[in-house]
Design a protein around this motif. Structure first.
Motif, PDB file in Angstrom:
ATOM      1  N   ILE A   1      26.388  30.465  36.611  1.00  0.00           N
ATOM      2  CA  ILE A   1      27.450  31.321  36.080  1.00  0.00           C
ATOM      3  C   ILE A   1      27.811  30.851  34.677  1.00  0.00           C
ATOM      4  O   ILE A   1      28.203  29.715  34.465  1.00  0.00           O
ATOM      5  CB  ILE A   1      28.685  31.316  37.000  1.00  0.00           C
ATOM      6  CG1 ILE A   1      28.306  31.872  38.381  1.00  0.00           C
ATOM      7  CG2 ILE A   1      29.819  32.131  36.372  1.00  0.00           C
ATOM      8  CD1 ILE A   1      29.410  31.775  39.419  1.00  0.00           C
TER       9      ILE A   1
ATOM     10  N   GLU B   1      29.803  32.994  32.562  1.00  0.00           N
ATOM     11  CA  GLU B   1      31.125  33.544  32.284  1.00  0.00           C
ATOM     12  C   GLU B   1      31.545  34.384  33.479  1.00  0.00           C
ATOM     13  O   GLU B   1      30.699  35.023  34.107  1.00  0.00           O
ATOM     14  CB  GLU B   1      31.024  34.419  31.035  1.00  0.00           C
ATOM     15  CG  GLU B   1      32.232  35.211  30.667  1.00  0.00           C
ATOM     16  CD  GLU B   1      31.917  36.241  29.579  1.00  0.00           C
ATOM     17  OE1 GLU B   1      32.554  37.293  29.601  1.00  0.00           O
ATOM     18  OE2 GLU B   1      31.036  35.991  28.732  1.00  0.00           O
ATOM     19  N   MET B   2      32.836  34.396  33.806  1.00  0.00           N
ATOM     20  CA  MET B   2      33.284  35.222  34.916  1.00  0.00           C
ATOM     21  C   MET B   2      34.724  35.662  34.735  1.00  0.00           C
ATOM     22  O   MET B   2      35.590  34.851  34.430  1.00  0.00           O
ATOM     23  CB  MET B   2      33.138  34.483  36.237  1.00  0.00           C
ATOM     24  CG  MET B   2      33.614  35.296  37.441  1.00  0.00           C
ATOM     25  SD  MET B   2      33.177  34.499  38.976  1.00  0.00           S
ATOM     26  CE  MET B   2      31.861  35.576  39.482  1.00  0.00           C
ATOM     27  N   THR B   3      34.944  36.966  34.912  1.00  0.00           N
ATOM     28  CA  THR B   3      36.287  37.532  35.019  1.00  0.00           C
ATOM     29  C   THR B   3      36.277  38.397  36.283  1.00  0.00           C
ATOM     30  O   THR B   3      35.248  38.510  36.950  1.00  0.00           O
ATOM     31  CB  THR B   3      36.652  38.407  33.793  1.00  0.00           C
ATOM     32  OG1 THR B   3      35.827  39.583  33.808  1.00  0.00           O
ATOM     33  CG2 THR B   3      36.466  37.656  32.484  1.00  0.00           C
TER      34      THR B   3
ATOM     35  N   ARG C   1      36.650  31.810  41.616  1.00  0.00           N
ATOM     36  CA  ARG C   1      35.337  32.450  41.435  1.00  0.00           C
ATOM     37  C   ARG C   1      34.775  32.985  42.748  1.00  0.00           C
ATOM     38  O   ARG C   1      34.110  34.013  42.764  1.00  0.00           O
ATOM     39  CB  ARG C   1      34.346  31.473  40.813  1.00  0.00           C
ATOM     40  CG  ARG C   1      34.559  31.281  39.331  1.00  0.00           C
ATOM     41  CD  ARG C   1      33.485  30.397  38.752  1.00  0.00           C
ATOM     42  NE  ARG C   1      33.523  30.450  37.298  1.00  0.00           N
ATOM     43  CZ  ARG C   1      32.726  29.753  36.522  1.00  0.00           C
ATOM     44  NH1 ARG C   1      31.819  28.951  37.053  1.00  0.00           N
ATOM     45  NH2 ARG C   1      32.816  29.851  35.210  1.00  0.00           N
TER      46      ARG C   1
ATOM     47  N   PHE D   1      30.803  39.525  35.088  1.00  0.00           N
ATOM     48  CA  PHE D   1      30.291  38.154  35.097  1.00  0.00           C
ATOM     49  C   PHE D   1      28.873  38.108  34.570  1.00  0.00           C
ATOM     50  O   PHE D   1      28.140  39.081  34.615  1.00  0.00           O
ATOM     51  CB  PHE D   1      30.489  37.461  36.451  1.00  0.00           C
ATOM     52  CG  PHE D   1      29.481  37.735  37.531  1.00  0.00           C
ATOM     53  CD1 PHE D   1      28.470  36.823  37.794  1.00  0.00           C
ATOM     54  CD2 PHE D   1      29.573  38.857  38.328  1.00  0.00           C
ATOM     55  CE1 PHE D   1      27.567  37.040  38.819  1.00  0.00           C
ATOM     56  CE2 PHE D   1      28.675  39.085  39.356  1.00  0.00           C
ATOM     57  CZ  PHE D   1      27.670  38.175  39.603  1.00  0.00           C
TER      58      PHE D   1
END
Length: 133
Positions: A104, A106-108, A3, A112
């Motif tokens: 946070i 969600e994160m890609t 992340r 995010f």
């Protein structure tokens, strides 16, 4: 996914919502969706959020840039907010020196989503912001 690395770079808004309807533009209409309505000024919607690294054992650098539609007497591409940040709680929270922390959700690498506490239209709300690269 790392992340701390995924967070780096320039991000633009894709969505901004609140958990309770608010009227921040004073038109008497309350909304939960701040991005796709008139609640937010257009000049805010195009802002660019940047996260960058500094040296080892130093906090990262956060900035919010006016981009091409400045809201005030600021010129285009002016940084209107700067802060330091660090990822805490197993990289689940972005903690800043001055602004409210972001949780946070969600994160890609390309997108995010964060939750942050704020007061809008006189109400305490949770603002959910979706950023995309």
């Amino acid at each position: 996914m790392d992340r701390a690395k995924a967070l780096l770079g320039q991000w633009k808004y894709a969505a901004i919502t609140t958990d309770r309807a608010v009227d921040i533009n004073g038109d008497g209409i309350v909304n939960i969706d701040l991005y796709n309505t008139q609640e937010m000024q257009q000049c805010l919607k195009d802002n660019i959020t940047s996260f960058s690294e500094r040296g080892e054992n130093q906090k990262g650098s956060y900035s919010l840039n006016e981009n091409s539609l400045p809201c005030s007497e600021d010129s285009e591409f002016t940084n209107v907010e700067q802060d330091n940040y660090e990822l805490i709680n197993d990289n689940s929270i972005i903690r800043f020196d001055n602004r409210n922390e972001m949780r946070i959700v969600e994160m890609t690498k390309e997108r995010f989503v964060v939750d942050t506490d704020d007061v809008l239209g006189g109400k305490s709300v949770i603002v959910t912001i979706t950023y995309v690269k």
